[in-house]
Design a protein around this motif. Structure first.
Motif, short mmCIF file in Angstrom:
data_model
loop_
_atom_site.label_atom_id
_atom_site.label_comp_id
_atom_site.label_asym_id
_atom_site.label_seq_id
_atom_site.Cartn_x
_atom_site.Cartn_y
_atom_site.Cartn_z
N GLU A 274 0.81 -1.21 0.00
CA GLU A 274 0.00 0.00 0.00
C GLU A 274 0.84 1.26 0.00
OE1 GLU A 274 -2.63 -0.23 3.32
OE2 GLU A 274 -3.82 -1.88 2.46
N SER A 275 2.07 1.18 0.51
CA SER A 275 2.95 2.36 0.60
C SER A 275 4.32 1.99 0.07
CB SER A 275 3.05 2.86 2.04
OG SER A 275 3.98 3.92 2.14
N LEU A 276 4.82 2.78 -0.90
CA LEU A 276 6.13 2.53 -1.51
C LEU A 276 6.90 3.84 -1.58
CD1 LEU A 276 8.20 0.76 -3.00
CD2 LEU A 276 6.93 1.22 -5.11
N LYS A 277 8.07 3.87 -0.96
CA LYS A 277 8.92 5.05 -0.99
C LYS A 277 10.30 4.64 -1.51
CE LYS A 277 6.47 7.12 2.92
NZ LYS A 277 6.56 7.71 4.27
N LEU B 23 5.48 -0.72 -10.42
CA LEU B 23 4.13 -0.21 -10.22
C LEU B 23 3.07 -1.13 -10.80
CD1 LEU B 23 4.83 3.57 -10.93
CD2 LEU B 23 4.43 2.48 -8.72
N SER B 24 3.40 -1.84 -11.85
CA SER B 24 2.44 -2.80 -12.41
C SER B 24 2.22 -3.98 -11.48
CB SER B 24 2.93 -3.28 -13.78
OG SER B 24 4.11 -4.06 -13.65
N GLY B 25 3.15 -4.21 -10.58
CA GLY B 25 3.02 -5.31 -9.63
C GLY B 25 2.53 -4.88 -8.27
N THR B 26 1.99 -3.65 -8.16
CA THR B 26 1.48 -3.15 -6.88
C THR B 26 0.05 -2.63 -7.05
OG1 THR B 26 2.50 -1.01 -7.38
CG2 THR B 26 3.76 -2.52 -6.01
N PRO B 27 -0.91 -3.52 -7.23
CA PRO B 27 -2.30 -3.11 -7.52
C PRO B 27 -2.98 -2.39 -6.37
CG PRO B 27 -2.20 -5.47 -7.13
CD PRO B 27 -0.78 -4.99 -7.19
N LEU C 161 -1.51 -0.13 -4.32
CA LEU C 161 -0.69 1.00 -3.91
C LEU C 161 -1.54 2.24 -3.65
CD1 LEU C 161 2.33 1.66 -3.46
CD2 LEU C 161 2.34 2.60 -5.78
N LYS C 162 -1.31 2.88 -2.48
CA LYS C 162 -2.00 4.10 -2.13
C LYS C 162 -1.05 5.28 -1.93
CE LYS C 162 -5.87 1.73 0.14
NZ LYS C 162 -6.62 1.55 1.42
N GLN D 127 -0.99 6.99 -11.56
CA GLN D 127 -2.15 7.85 -11.45
C GLN D 127 -3.19 7.33 -10.47
OE1 GLN D 127 -3.73 9.47 -14.99
NE2 GLN D 127 -1.77 10.27 -15.66
N HIS D 128 -3.06 6.10 -10.00
CA HIS D 128 -4.02 5.59 -9.03
C HIS D 128 -3.59 5.89 -7.59
CE1 HIS D 128 -0.96 2.49 -9.45
NE2 HIS D 128 -1.31 2.01 -8.27
N ALA D 129 -2.37 6.44 -7.41
CA ALA D 129 -1.89 6.76 -6.06
C ALA D 129 -2.68 7.93 -5.47
CB ALA D 129 -0.40 7.09 -6.10
N GLU D 130 -2.84 7.92 -4.14
CA GLU D 130 -3.61 8.96 -3.47
C GLU D 130 -2.73 10.02 -2.82
OE1 GLU D 130 -6.22 7.09 -0.69
OE2 GLU D 130 -7.36 6.02 -2.21
N ASN D 131 -1.47 9.67 -2.51
CA ASN D 131 -0.56 10.60 -1.85
C ASN D 131 0.76 10.62 -2.61
OD1 ASN D 131 -2.12 10.98 0.92
ND2 ASN D 131 -2.09 8.80 0.45
N ILE D 132 1.25 11.80 -2.95
CA ILE D 132 2.48 11.93 -3.72
C ILE D 132 3.35 13.02 -3.11
CG2 ILE D 132 3.46 12.65 -5.95
CD1 ILE D 132 1.24 11.27 -7.36
N ALA D 133 4.67 12.79 -3.08
CA ALA D 133 5.64 13.80 -2.67
C ALA D 133 6.61 14.03 -3.82
CB ALA D 133 6.41 13.35 -1.43
N LEU D 134 6.85 15.29 -4.15
CA LEU D 134 7.77 15.65 -5.23
C LEU D 134 8.95 16.40 -4.64
CD1 LEU D 134 5.34 16.92 -8.02
CD2 LEU D 134 6.47 14.70 -7.89
N SER D 135 10.16 15.94 -4.95
CA SER D 135 11.36 16.64 -4.50
C SER D 135 11.68 17.75 -5.47
CB SER D 135 12.53 15.66 -4.41
OG SER D 135 12.87 15.18 -5.69
N ASP D 136 12.75 18.51 -5.20
CA ASP D 136 13.07 19.68 -6.01
C ASP D 136 13.36 19.31 -7.46
OD1 ASP D 136 15.24 18.44 -4.63
OD2 ASP D 136 16.58 19.94 -5.45
#
Length: 397
Positions: free
Chosen positions: A173-176, A191-195, A197-198, A236-245
Motif C-alpha cells: 500500500e505504501s512505496l517510498k 508499479l504494475s506489480g502493486t495493484p 498502492l495508495k 495515477q491511481h496513487a492517493e498521496n504523492i511527494a515531489l522533490s526539487d
C-alpha cells in the motif's frame, strides 16, 4: 528489604500490554531495546520476542561498520519471536560494500519471519564521488524481495533497483523509493506489480543538479523529465504523492511529453523545493485537480530575501485549479520568496479551511520582528474562502 519505588516501577511496566511495549521498542534504536533486559527477570529475554526490529544507527555504534554489523547479526541470532512485522535498517553513516551480503541476509531474515513493513537505507561510501559514479558500489535490492507478496509498506533509500522476473507486491500500500539509478522500465514494472498502492514517493537523485557543470545538469534535467513522463501514467491511481526539487524542476517538460497530465486520484501532495519559478509551481498544482491537502517544505538553501513588499504573479489558471483544497501546511526558513505562491493559493482555493505556516527562526540581517511581518502579510492577502483560518508559529532550528 526490597525498594518500594522499584516495585512500583516494575509493576507499572508489568501491567502494560505487550503490544504497547513493542510499539515503544519500534521507536527506539535496537541498542536501547536490548538494554531493557536488565530491568527484571521477566524482561531479560522479552526483547527477543519483539515483532518490531529497528536497527537505526543514528544513535548506535557510529562510525564503526564492523561493530554495527556484529551487533545486528548477534541480535538476530538471539531473536526467537513468532513474526517480524516491522524491520528497519537505516544507515546514516557510510558503510563498506563488504557489508552488503549481510544486509541481504537481514532482508531474508525479515522475509522468512513474515515482515509486512520493511525500511532499508544503505548509505554507500562512494556517494560523495559523483563524477564518474556509475552506481556499481550501491547496494542492490536482493531479487527475492520482488517476489515477496506479504509486504504492505516498503521504503528503499540509497539502493539500486534491478529486476529480473515479475514483481509480486500484491498487498503493498505504501512505496517510498530514493534511488541513485532506477530506469523508467523498472519503475513501471514495480508499479504494475502493486495493484493496492495508495502512497508512492519517488526521488531519483539527491541534490545533484547544483553540484555538477551546467551541461551535465541540463542533461540530467532532460533525462529526469523523460523518465518521469514514462512513469506518469503508472502512478495515477496513487492517493498521496511527494515531489522533490528535481521532480518539480522538470514538471514543465513532463507535461509537454505526456498527454495524461492529471493525477485525478491524488488527495495529498507534498512539495520539497525552492519556488523561484512560480509559473512552474502552478503548473505542478494544476496537475492535481482533486487535491485536498498540500504540504510545502523548504529545502533550506542559503540566501535571504527581506523584502516584504506585496509580490504579484499572473498566470493562466485552469478552472479546476485547487477547487477541492482544504488544508495547506507550510514549513519555511529564512526567505520570503514563497509568498507569491501563498498569495495564489489563498486567492484560488475557494474551499480552503486552514493554513498552518511554520516559520523557522529568522536570523540577522533579517528584521527582528519577522514573525509579525509574516503574520501581517498573510492576513492581508485576498482569500476566496471565508472560512479559512491561518495559524502561524515559529520554529527553532
Amino acid at each position: 528489604m526490597e525498594n518500594p519505588k522499584r516495585c512500583i516501577h516494575e509493576d507499572l511496566l508489568r501491567d502494560l500490554p505487550d503490544c504497547l511495549l513493542f510499539d515503544i521498542f519500534w521507536r527506539l534504536p535496537m541498542t536501547d531495546v536490548v538494554r531493557t533486559s536488565v530491568l527484571s527477570k521477566r524482561w531479560r529475554n522479552f526483547w527477543t520476542t519483539a515483532p518490531f526490529l529497528n536497527f537505526d544507527n543514528r544513535a548506535m555504534l557510529l562510525g564503526d561498520g564492523s561493530k554495527l554489523q556484529n551487533f545486528v547479526n548477534q541480535a538476530l541470532s538471539c531473536w526467537n519471536g513468532d513474526r517480524v512485522l516491522k524491520f528497519r535498517f537505516h544507515s546514516y553513516h557510510e558503510i563498506a560494500s563488504s557489508m552488503y551480503s549481510d544486509v541481504d541476509l537481514w532482508v531474508n531474515f525479515a522475509q522468512r519471519n513474515g515482515v509486512e513493513e520493511l525500511h532499508l537505507h544503505v548509505l554507500c561510501i562512494t556517494k560523495r564521488a559523483w563524477p564518474g559514479f556509475d552506481g556499481k558500489e550501491v547496494y542492490r535490492v536482493p531479487p527475492c524481495l520482488y517476489s515477496y507478496s506479504s509486504l504492505k509498506e516498503l521504503s528503499l533509500q540509497s539502493c539500486n533497483l534491478e529486476i529480473s522476473g515479475n514483481v509480486q507486491w500484491n498487498k503493498l500500500e505504501s512505496l517510498k523509493i530514493n534511488a541513485y539509478t532506477a530506469a523508467p522500465a523498472v519503475i513501471n514494472q514495480i508499479l504494475s506489480g502493486t495493484p493496492q498502492l495508495k502512497v508512492f514517493h519517488l526521488t531519483y537523485v539527491d541534490k545533484v543538479l547544483d553540484s555538477v557543470p551546467f551541461g551535465l545538469g541540463h542533461f540530467l534535467q532532460i533525462w529526469l523529465s523523460h523518465a518521469l513522463s514514462q512513469i506518469l501514467q503508472s502512478i495515477q491511481h496513487a492517493e498521496n504523492i511527494a515531489l522533490s526539487d528535481c521532480c518539480t524542476e522538470v514538471v514543465g517538460a513532463l507535461k509537454m511529453n505526456c498527454v495524461h497530465s492529471a493525477f485525478l486520484n491524488v488527495k495529498s501532495l507534498e512539495l520539497r523545493c525552492c519556488f523561484d519559478d512560480y509559473k512552474q509551481v502552478v503548473g505542478v498544482l494544476a496537475m492535481f485537480p482533486r487535491l485536498e491537502k498540500l504540504i510545502i517544505r523548504d529545502k533550506k538553501e542559503e540566501g535571504l530575501q527581506d523584502d516584504t513588499e506585496p509580490l504579484k504573479f499572473e498566470a493562466n489558471i485552469p478552472e479546476s485549479f485547487l477547487l477541492q483544497l482544504r488544508t495547506i501546511e507550510v514549513t519555511w526558513s529564512e526567505r520570503y520568496d514563497i509568498f507569491p505562491l501563498i498569495e495564489i493559493l489563498l486567492k484560488y482555493a475557494s474551499k480552503l479551511e486552514k493554513i498552518v505556516f511554520q516559520l523557522y527562526e529568522i536570523k540577522s540581517p533579517a528584521p527582528s520582528n519577522s514573525l509579525s511581518l509574516v503574520s501581517q502579510k498573510l492576513k492581508g492577502m485576498q482569500r476566496s474562502s471565508t472560512n479559512c483560518t491561518i495559524n502561524i508559529t515559529q520554529l527553532r532550528i
